[in-house]
Each structure stands twice: as C-alpha cells, then as structure tokens.
Design a protein around this motif. Structure first.
Motif, PDB file in Angstrom:
ATOM      1  N   ALA A   1     -79.372  32.297  93.348  1.00 36.14           N
ATOM      2  CA  ALA A   1     -78.006  31.760  93.356  1.00 36.14           C
ATOM      3  C   ALA A   1     -78.015  30.238  93.344  1.00 36.14           C
ATOM      4  N   GLY A   2     -78.874  29.617  94.169  1.00 34.06           N
ATOM      5  CA  GLY A   2     -78.934  28.162  94.190  1.00 34.06           C
ATOM      6  C   GLY A   2     -79.440  27.578  92.889  1.00 34.06           C
ATOM      7  N   LEU A   3     -80.458  28.218  92.291  1.00 32.25           N
ATOM      8  CA  LEU A   3     -81.001  27.724  91.035  1.00 32.25           C
ATOM      9  C   LEU A   3     -79.976  27.809  89.907  1.00 32.25           C
ATOM     10  N   SER A   4     -79.222  28.903  89.861  1.00 28.06           N
ATOM     11  CA  SER A   4     -78.202  29.032  88.809  1.00 28.06           C
ATOM     12  C   SER A   4     -77.092  28.008  88.989  1.00 28.06           C
ATOM     13  N   ALA A   5     -76.704  27.714  90.214  1.00 27.13           N
ATOM     14  CA  ALA A   5     -75.664  26.707  90.447  1.00 27.13           C
ATOM     15  C   ALA A   5     -76.109  25.332  89.986  1.00 27.13           C
ATOM     16  N   VAL A   6     -77.370  24.983  90.240  1.00 26.61           N
ATOM     17  CA  VAL A   6     -77.873  23.668  89.820  1.00 26.61           C
ATOM     18  C   VAL A   6     -77.994  23.603  88.304  1.00 26.61           C
ATOM     19  N   MET A   7     -78.501  24.686  87.670  1.00 26.61           N
ATOM     20  CA  MET A   7     -78.672  24.664  86.221  1.00 26.61           C
ATOM     21  C   MET A   7     -77.338  24.587  85.487  1.00 26.61           C
ATOM     22  N   LEU A   8     -76.300  25.161  86.085  1.00 29.96           N
ATOM     23  CA  LEU A   8     -74.965  25.075  85.470  1.00 29.96           C
ATOM     24  C   LEU A   8     -74.261  23.775  85.773  1.00 29.96           C
ATOM     25  N   GLY A   9     -74.836  22.932  86.627  1.00 31.38           N
ATOM     26  CA  GLY A   9     -74.265  21.618  86.925  1.00 31.38           C
ATOM     27  C   GLY A   9     -73.062  21.651  87.831  1.00 31.38           C
ATOM     28  N   LEU A  10     -72.996  22.674  88.691  1.00 35.44           N
ATOM     29  CA  LEU A  10     -71.840  22.727  89.593  1.00 35.44           C
ATOM     30  C   LEU A  10     -71.834  21.563  90.581  1.00 35.44           C
ATOM     31  N   HIS A  11     -73.015  21.040  90.905  1.00 32.83           N
ATOM     32  CA  HIS A  11     -73.068  19.926  91.857  1.00 32.83           C
ATOM     33  C   HIS A  11     -72.512  18.639  91.261  1.00 32.83           C
ATOM     34  N   ASP A  12     -72.426  18.579  89.930  1.00 31.03           N
ATOM     35  CA  ASP A  12     -71.893  17.372  89.301  1.00 31.03           C
ATOM     36  C   ASP A  12     -70.408  17.209  89.554  1.00 31.03           C
ATOM     37  N   THR A  13     -69.755  18.275  89.888  1.00 29.59           N
ATOM     38  CA  THR A  13     -68.315  18.205  90.139  1.00 29.59           C
ATOM     39  C   THR A  13     -67.979  17.789  91.566  1.00 29.59           C
ATOM     40  N   LEU A  14     -68.997  17.644  92.419  1.00 34.09           N
ATOM     41  CA  LEU A  14     -68.782  17.311  93.827  1.00 34.09           C
ATOM     42  C   LEU A  14     -69.153  15.857  94.086  1.00 34.09           C
ATOM     43  N   SER A  15     -68.614  15.351  95.182  1.00 36.59           N
ATOM     44  CA  SER A  15     -68.994  14.010  95.603  1.00 36.59           C
ATOM     45  C   SER A  15     -70.391  14.034  96.206  1.00 36.59           C
ATOM     46  N   ALA A  16     -70.957  12.848  96.389  1.00 35.99           N
ATOM     47  CA  ALA A  16     -72.317  12.775  96.938  1.00 35.99           C
ATOM     48  C   ALA A  16     -72.369  13.341  98.351  1.00 35.99           C
ATOM     49  N   GLU A  17     -71.336  13.053  99.162  1.00 31.92           N
ATOM     50  CA  GLU A  17     -71.328  13.561 100.530  1.00 31.92           C
ATOM     51  C   GLU A  17     -71.261  15.082 100.563  1.00 31.92           C
ATOM     52  N   ALA A  18     -70.410  15.652  99.718  1.00 30.17           N
ATOM     53  CA  ALA A  18     -70.321  17.106  99.677  1.00 30.17           C
ATOM     54  C   ALA A  18     -71.618  17.724  99.193  1.00 30.17           C
ATOM     55  N   THR A  19     -72.276  17.091  98.229  1.00 29.22           N
ATOM     56  CA  THR A  19     -73.565  17.602  97.752  1.00 29.22           C
ATOM     57  C   THR A  19     -74.608  17.578  98.862  1.00 29.22           C
ATOM     58  N   TRP A  20     -74.651  16.483  99.648  1.00 36.00           N
ATOM     59  CA  TRP A  20     -75.612  16.408 100.747  1.00 36.00           C
ATOM     60  C   TRP A  20     -75.367  17.527 101.757  1.00 36.00           C
ATOM     61  N   PHE A  21     -74.108  17.735 102.120  1.00 38.79           N
ATOM     62  CA  PHE A  21     -73.788  18.742 103.134  1.00 38.79           C
ATOM     63  C   PHE A  21     -74.157  20.146 102.652  1.00 38.79           C
ATOM     64  N   ILE A  22     -73.792  20.462 101.413  1.00 36.84           N
ATOM     65  CA  ILE A  22     -74.088  21.805 100.892  1.00 36.84           C
ATOM     66  C   ILE A  22     -75.590  22.008 100.755  1.00 36.84           C
ATOM     67  N   LEU A  23     -76.308  20.962 100.335  1.00 35.10           N
ATOM     68  CA  LEU A  23     -77.751  21.091 100.186  1.00 35.10           C
ATOM     69  C   LEU A  23     -78.433  21.313 101.533  1.00 35.10           C
ATOM     70  N   ALA A  24     -77.966  20.593 102.565  1.00 36.61           N
ATOM     71  CA  ALA A  24     -78.556  20.774 103.895  1.00 36.61           C
ATOM     72  C   ALA A  24     -78.265  22.180 104.426  1.00 36.61           C
ATOM     73  N   LEU A  25     -77.032  22.638 104.273  1.00 39.10           N
ATOM     74  CA  LEU A  25     -76.684  23.980 104.723  1.00 39.10           C
ATOM     75  C   LEU A  25     -77.470  25.033 103.962  1.00 39.10           C
ATOM     76  N   TYR A  26     -77.663  24.832 102.674  1.00 37.45           N
ATOM     77  CA  TYR A  26     -78.418  25.781 101.854  1.00 37.45           C
ATOM     78  C   TYR A  26     -79.867  25.839 102.302  1.00 37.45           C
ATOM     79  N   THR A  27     -80.430  24.681 102.633  1.00 34.92           N
ATOM     80  CA  THR A  27     -81.830  24.654 103.088  1.00 34.92           C
ATOM     81  C   THR A  27     -81.997  25.421 104.386  1.00 34.92           C
ATOM     82  N   ILE A  28     -81.051  25.273 105.302  1.00 36.41           N
ATOM     83  CA  ILE A  28     -81.124  25.989 106.581  1.00 36.41           C
ATOM     84  C   ILE A  28     -81.031  27.496 106.356  1.00 36.41           C
ATOM     85  N   ILE A  29     -80.117  27.917 105.480  1.00 38.48           N
ATOM     86  CA  ILE A  29     -79.955  29.352 105.233  1.00 38.48           C
ATOM     87  C   ILE A  29     -81.203  29.920 104.570  1.00 38.48           C
ATOM     88  N   VAL A  30     -81.788  29.203 103.618  1.00 37.92           N
ATOM     89  CA  VAL A  30     -83.010  29.683 102.957  1.00 37.92           C
ATOM     90  C   VAL A  30     -84.159  29.786 103.955  1.00 37.92           C
TER      91      VAL A  30
END
Length: 865
Positions: free
Chosen positions: A44-73
């Motif tokens: 799920a995370g790889l497909s979101a990055v390849m589709l560029g969904l993170h490009d639509t978010l601000s840098a702060e939102a990207t940092w928060f989602i990435l940190a939360l994703y790392t904890i869940i993984v």
C-alpha cells in the motif's frame, strides 16, 4: 530390530524430496500467516508513493504520515516475529505421514511390543512392516495452506495488491526519490546539489499523457492544451533555483524559505523559466479547447405508434460528455382555431437526454434520438426543437432550429381520432372543459350502428360524466384535468385497437387502417409498417380458418368449382400494393386492396379426403370451448344491456328488469347461446325462471350463471389433450387465466359492479380465445383429430362446397344441399349478413316499447339460432 532400522532408513531416503518440498511449503505457510499485515502495508505504501500521492500534500503532512507509517510497519514486523514458529523437518515428515493411509512412516519406526519370541507373531509383524513400506511409494509433497481469509475478512491484502498493480501501470518508480526531498535535510543531502523536476499534466478528459519536463529540451516550444497543470519540485538550497512564469495569468508569488514545490495551471500563452543549475525555458503555446458542435444528420422519422427518430452528428476536440434536445411550442405556426383559439396554459419545455456513444469515439459520433411523445399535450402541434451538446469545459454547442409537427400516434379510427382531438383541446387549456364535454356527448349520442365496442363506449360515458361533475362543482384543477386526459387516451386506444382476438376482425381493421393511411398521405415507412401488420393479420385469419374447419396448415389443393389462391400469391398481391403506394399510384393501390379484402372475406379452407375421419378428443374439446366462449359472450352482452338500462332507465324499463315470455320463462340476454341440453345463455344447472321484477334478481341470476360457466370450464380444462407439450401447457395456462377472470366477474356481479364485471368478462373472453388458439396448435403438432391431417388443404375463394359442408358449415344432404335445392343465402359475405341479422334481432328484442308477442317471438328466435 536391525531389519526394522534398515527399513526405516530406506523409507527416509525414499521420502527425502516429498519431505523437503513439504517443509518449504510449511515455511511459506508460517511466513504468510505471520507477516501478511506487513507486506500488505508495504504494498500500500509503495503504490501511494509511485502514484505521487505525497506530491499533493504539504511537507509537514508528508513528514507526519511517513512517521506514522514507519511506526505501523515496525509494529507489523514485530507482531509477525512474535507469531512466527519456524517449522522443523519432523513436522514436515509428520504431515506427509498423516496424508497416507495407516500412517506408514510411524509404523516403520515402531517396534513389536509383544510376541517377539513367537515365530508366527514375528511373521505377522514383518508382513505388516512390508505392507507399510509399500505404501510409502504413494507419498507426495503436501501443499501449504496459504488461506488467511479468516484473518483478513475484509480482503485488505487484495486491495494492496490491486493498488500496486495500478501503480506499476500508471505510476513511476522515479517518484520514490521525491520522498527523500520531503524529509528534514533531505534536499541538502542530495549528492548532486541543487536540482529540479517538473511535470506537465493535461486535463484528464483530453486523454493526453503527462510530460516529464526534464526530458524536454532546455529551450524551445511547449505545446499543451488549455488547463494543463504544471508541477515543479525544487531540491537543494533555497534560492538556488527560481521559477518565473506568465502562463497562469496570476501575479508571481514570492519564494518562501521552505518552498520546495510550485503548482499552477496554464490559462494563456506565455513562458516558463527555471533559473539556476540545470535551468530551462519554454515558450508555451496553448491549444484552445473549441466548443462542441452538433447538427441534424437526417430528416425526422416517425411510425404509426408515434415514435420519432431523429439522427444527429456531434463532434468535439476531446469528446462530447452530454447533450439534450429541447422542444418548445411554436405558437406562431399552431392552427389557432376551435379549441386553440384561446391562449394556451404555460408549460415547461420538453427536455430529452441525447444518447451518447458508449463504445465508440466521443470526439465524433452519430446517434439517433428515439422517443415517443404521443401522450404529450403538444403532440400533433407545431414545435421547435434545438439540440445542445456540452464538453468537459462546460462549453456548449447548439444545432439549427428545427420547426416540425411533434409526432404522435396516428389514430385511424375516426371516433378514436375525435376523442384524441378533444383530449388535446382539454390539455391546451382547462377553459375548453365545457366545450370538450359537449362535443364528447355529441359524438357518443345514439351509438347504435357505428359504435361496436361496448366496453370502450361505456368507459367514454363514465369519463364524460366525471368531466361534467368536475366542471359543475368547480373542481376541475390541473390534477383532475390530467386524470381525465389519461382516461380519454385509454378510451381512444380501446376504440382504435378494439377487441382484436378474432382474426377476421383484426384483418378487417388492418385493412381499414391501411386504407385510411393511404387517404391521409402517410409516409413510406408507416405504409410499410401497416403492410407488415396486415400480413400478420392475414396469417392469423388463415390459421383460424384452418382451426375452425378442423384442418391443419397444409399446402394448397385444387378443388372442383373453386378458385384456389396460395400463400405466395397473397404475398405477391401485398408486395404489389406496397409498390403502387411507393410509386404514388394511390387509386390503383386502393382498388387492389379492395379486391384483396373481398377475396379474404370469401376465403374458405379446403381439405383432402383423408382428413374426414372420426372426430377425436381434441375436436370435442375444441367444440366444448367454442360453446363456452359463446355462452360467456352472451353473459357479457346481457350485463352490458343491464348497465345501459341503468344509465338510460326511461328507454328500456327499470334497471335490471327483463321481459317475460308468454310461456313464463325469463328472456335471454344479447348474444347468448346454449350448450347441448341447456337453454341459450344459461350455464349448466340454471333453470332460468327467476323473477324479473325483484330487486337485484337479474344481477344475482347473472352471477349464478357466471359461476356455473366457471365450473363447466374447470371440467373442460381437465379433459384437454396435448399435455406435456408447449402448446398444450400454454392452452391450459390461458384457460386458467380465463377461469380467474370469470371468478372476478362473478364476484363483481354479486356486488352489482357491472363495469368491473364487464372488464373481467372481456379478459375472460380474450383468454378463452388464446387458449383455443394454443389448443389448436397443440392438436396440429400432435396430429390430433381436427389438427394436422394427412390430407392436403388450400384456400378456396368462392361459394363451392368443402368436405360435404355448405358455406355455413352445415352438413350437406345427398346432393350437397341442406334440405333444399336453392341457396338459402345469396351473396359473397354470408357470415357478415348473418351477424347483422342476429344483431338486429337482439336489438329489437331488447326494446320494451315493442309488443310483448313480438318480443317473445324474437327471443325464441335467439334461442333457436
């Protein structure tokens, strides 16, 4: 013991590969059960990055989602480690052993517990070991159990796999590097120093793929559609790279210290400049999105039922997404006489959705608008129609203004046409209500002689009374007007279509409709449709003639003193009529149609000598159903006469009263007939001596006779031939429907609901005719007597005898006559003359003003014939 150990070693070598493969399957099974949440999250995370969904978010939102994703993984990985139990080879060996009958591997490792010193016991044990050793040859690797549906009931794993497949098809692995730039310090950590990336994404409706700007030349022209979205990502030290553009039409924003991305849409021609290391500049040329176009590609077509067809052609640069057809009244070209002399009531325009191309190219396509607006108030009036189409940019295009007469159903029955015209005046304005009521009363005055559909006439009178009541009590609002209009439409349809169960009546009506269409100047397509209806009616009539004369649908046979015509010759005459109409020779076509009409009405069916054998069960059943049909028609006619007396009591005495004969018996109703051993119109078991003057006596008598007729139909249904065949089953189904309609009529008669009883009786008559038609088909297919005989038959046009019967179907005497050497009826249409005579006798027998002796004589004539 040494022998047993040797057998075990040999078995182990034999099971080496099945056990190894089973062990590998066990490892895959344990890993799948333990780490399915982990690989689901990774996909799920790889497909979101390849589709560029993170490009639509601000840098702060990207940092928060990435940190939360790392904890869940990480949590999913630890969860899997805790539940992972690495399999041992012994577990694989045990799984293979469990799949074999008798568990031979465990048996080979066992030792003899008792009887080891007994020679017989030892031999038995050795035989057991040998048998278990042979069973090892069937050992196979065991497939792992990879099912985890009980652990993932919502199928999140499949969603992740599907998202990854979409990302591989439509995404890019290059977008993974853009995540690094969103991390704190990530941009400055790039080994290449300051850099940039850019994408040009045209609007999705254009179907044009995105452009990677770094792959383009550093200077040149960039030709893109209007509305293209430009995305630029900046890496490295802030201020090292700057962006300037004049294509968005907005003032240039100031670059902020944390700016890593610029997004804007191209609204006009201009330039885009990226300054700094690896910079580039393009002159942007905007390809404008032209508005769509639509035009009528063929003349308007219509058919007899009122359905209109309008072909149109639409085009657009990138595709038409929707369209409508708007129809408005054209008051300037409407004939403003009679009921339309007053101003019309305001109505909303008619808006129809245009059909769009489903599988083809929407950039240019041709479709046909098909609609039936026969019931609309503007049907038959002058209107204007404009087609409008729209593209994805909400740009619209319109067609030329089409002035036309809104197609409606063509009513060829004069009475039905007059009712529809009054309905149109009523819908034009409610002020026409009194005028419409007066005209309806005028056209329905004294219906004898020109109105043959009694049920439709009754409905017309009921609707007229409702209209007059609403007008008298000033309750004729828009809702009441629409209800009256709907009733008038249904009445007109009843007069137009009539009771078409009888094949001859259908044929006559089809011929009348064709003649009327010729006089009205109908189009070639309408003429062709009416010709097809006439062909079908002609085939039904010929089939009915064959059934009533107990013959099948055989080929023609020449008979003496008769002129024979084949089906091919009839079809040739129809084609000739159609050709004459297409050539505009209307008079010749009408003359040929009149000749065909006369020929068909004088038609008889001839049969060879081999078809004159003994009548069987099928023909007896058909005769009984004919008697039931005539009795049901008699009950329906009498119920209608009673209802007429209720509406006009001054003409024929009190409602429900019936005349008495001189022998004291009750008079019979219109059109009644009797079965063998019964009085005419009486169902089995009826004595017919009920008093006429008692209140409700007539209604009760009709109800009892209807119930008795229902019982007789039940008896006949149980004796029908053709069981198990499609036609026989269809006949039983139709007769069951007729029985249910008879039950409804009987209940309505007991409630004195004569209109409801008439409707149910009409339904019963229609179902009876369908059942008789299906029964005849079953008899023909099964070679029943009265069905398809071995003798040949043709269609004879003349007055000669057929099969020893005269034109009226009576048994002929020794010389082919019925007790006389002279024809009792002269002329070509003996059936219609007989029907007219019976109708006149019925009419006169119901007139209370005539002397009682005369009425009794007429009623006895009805009983006789």
């Amino acid at each position: 013991m040494t022998t047993e150990q040797s057998d075990l070693q040999q078995a182990t070598r034999r099971l080496r590969w099945p056990v190894r493969l089973t062990l590998i399957g066990l490892i895959a099974e344990r890993l799948t059960h333990a780490f399915w949440p982990l690989w689901t999250l990774v996909f799920a995370g790889l497909s979101a990055v390849m589709l560029g969904l993170h490009d639509t978010l601000s840098a702060e939102a990207t940092w928060f989602i990435l940190a939360l994703y790392t904890i869940i993984v990480a949590g999913a990985f630890l969860w899997g480690l805790r539940r992972l139990k690495w399999p041992r080879p012994g577990e694989a060996l045990d799984r293979v052993d469990q799949s074999l009958p008798g568990r031979p591997i465990s048996a080979l490792s066992d030792t003899q517990a008792i009887g080891a010193r007994d020679e017989a016991s030892v031999r038995v044990w050795q035989a057991h070991i040998a048998r278990m050793s042979r069973r090892l040859s069937a050992a196979r690797a065991i497939a792992p159990d990879l099912r985890i549906s009980d652990r993932d009931p919502y199928a999140f794993r499949y969603m992740a796999v599907l998202a990854l497949a979409v990302a591989l098809l439509f995404g890019s692995l290059a977008r993974i590097t853009s995540v690094e730039a969103a991390l704190p310090g990530g941009a400055t950590a790039l080994a290449t120093g300051p850099s940039w990336e850019g994408w040009a994404e045209p609007p999705s409706y254009t179907g044009i793929p995105s452009l990677y700007l770094n792959d383009l030349a550093a200077a040149g022209q960039l030709r893109v559609p209007q509305g293209t979205r430009i995305t630029l990502r900046l890496y490295g030290k802030v201020g090292a790279i700057s962006v300037a553009e004049t294509v968005s039409g907005r003032p240039a924003p100031e670059q902020t210290p944390d700016e890593t991305k610029r997004v804007f849409e191209i609204a006009q021609a201009g330039s885009i400049t990226v300054s700094g290391p690896g910079g580039a500049s393009w002159d942007v040329i905007v390809e404008p999105d032209a508005p769509p176009q639509v035009q009528l590609s063929a003349p308007l077509e219509r058919n007899v039922s009122g359905e209109m067809r309008q072909a149109f052609f639409a085009r657009d640069d990138y595709g038409v997404i929707s369209g409508t057809a708007e129809i408005t009244l054209d008051p300037e070209n409407v004939d403003r006489r009679y009921g339309r002399a007053i101003p019309p009531e305001p109505r909303e325009p008619i808006v129809l959705d245009l059909p769009m191309s489903i599988t083809g190219n929407k950039a240019a396509f041709e479709e046909t608008l098909i609609e039936n607006l026969s019931k609309h108030p503007w049907a038959g009036l002058a209107v204007r129609m404009v087609l409008t189409v729209k593209d994805a940019q909400n740009q619209t295009g319109t067609s030329a203004d089409l002035r036309m007469i809104l197609p409606g159903r063509r009513f060829l029955n004069p009475l039905a046409n007059a009712i529809v015209e009054q309905r149109s005046d009523l819908l034009w304005s409610r002020q026409n209500g009194p005028r419409v009521a007066g005209l309806l009363r005028a056209i329905s005055y004294k219906p004898e002689g020109f109105i043959t559909n009694n049920t439709a006439y009754l409905k017309l009178r009921v609707t007229l009374r409702r209209l007059e009541t609403l007008l008298n009590f000033d309750r004729f609002d828009a809702k009441a007007r629409d209800a009256i209009a709907e009733d008038l439409w249904n009445v007109a349809l009843s007069f137009e279509e009539g009771r078409l169960a009888d094949a001859l009546e259908r044929l006559r009506r089809a011929q009348d409709r064709l003649s009327e269409a010729m006089r009205q100047g109908a189009s070639d397509k309408e003429i062709s449709e009416l010709m097809q209806q006439m062909r079908q009616a002609m085939q039904d009539y010929i089939r009915q003639l064959a059934q009533e004369n107990g013959t099948g649908d055989q080929g023609p046979q020449t008979s003496q003193n008769q002129q024979e015509i084949t089906g091919a010759q009839l079809d040739q005459m129809l084609k000739r009529i159609e050709e004459l109409m297409q050539q505009g020779r209307t008079a010749e076509a009408q003359a040929l149609l009149d000749q065909l009409r006369q020929m068909m009405e004088n038609m008889q069916v001839t049969q060879g000598q081999q078809g004159q054998g003994q009548q069987g069960q099928g023909q007896q059943a058909m005769r009984g159903l004919r008697d039931t049909l005539r009795s049901q028609q008699g009950l329906s006619d009498e119920a209608f006469r009673n209802l007429q007396e209720q509406f006009n009591p001054g003409a024929q005495g009190q409602p429900g009263a019936q005349g008495q004969g001189i022998d004291g018996r009750q008079g019979q109703g219109l059109g009644q007939d009797r079965s063998p051993g019964q009085r005419q119109g009486q169902a089995p078991g009826q004595s017919g001596n009920q008093g006429a003057g008692q209140p409700g006596a007539t209604g009760q008598s009709l109800a009892d006779r209807q119930q008795a007729l229902r019982d007789e139909l039940n008896r006949q249904t149980g004796n029908l031939p053709g069981a198990g065949t499609p036609e026989g089953d269809a006949a039983r189904k139709a007769l069951d429907q007729a029985g249910r309609a008879m039950d409804d009529a009987q209940r309505a008669l007991r409630r004195d609901d004569l209109p409801g009883a008439l409707d149910s009786q009409a339904e019963a008559l229609s179902a009876l005719r369908d059942g008789m038609r299906n029964l005849a088909d079953a008899m023909a297919n099964n070679n029943q007597p009265g069905g398809n005989q071995s003798g040949d038959q043709g269609f004879a046009n003349g007055r000669g005898t057929q099969g020893g019967r005269d034109p009226l179907g009576r048994e002929a005497g020794a010389k082919g006559r019925l007790g006389s050497n002279e024809n009792m009826l002269q002329g070509k249409d003996v059936y219609r003359r007989a029907e007219k005579l019976l109708d006149e006798i019925r009419r006169r027998s119901g007139q209370q003003s005539r002397p009682e002796v005369e009425r009794d004589y007429l009623k006895r004539l009805l009983e006789r014939f």
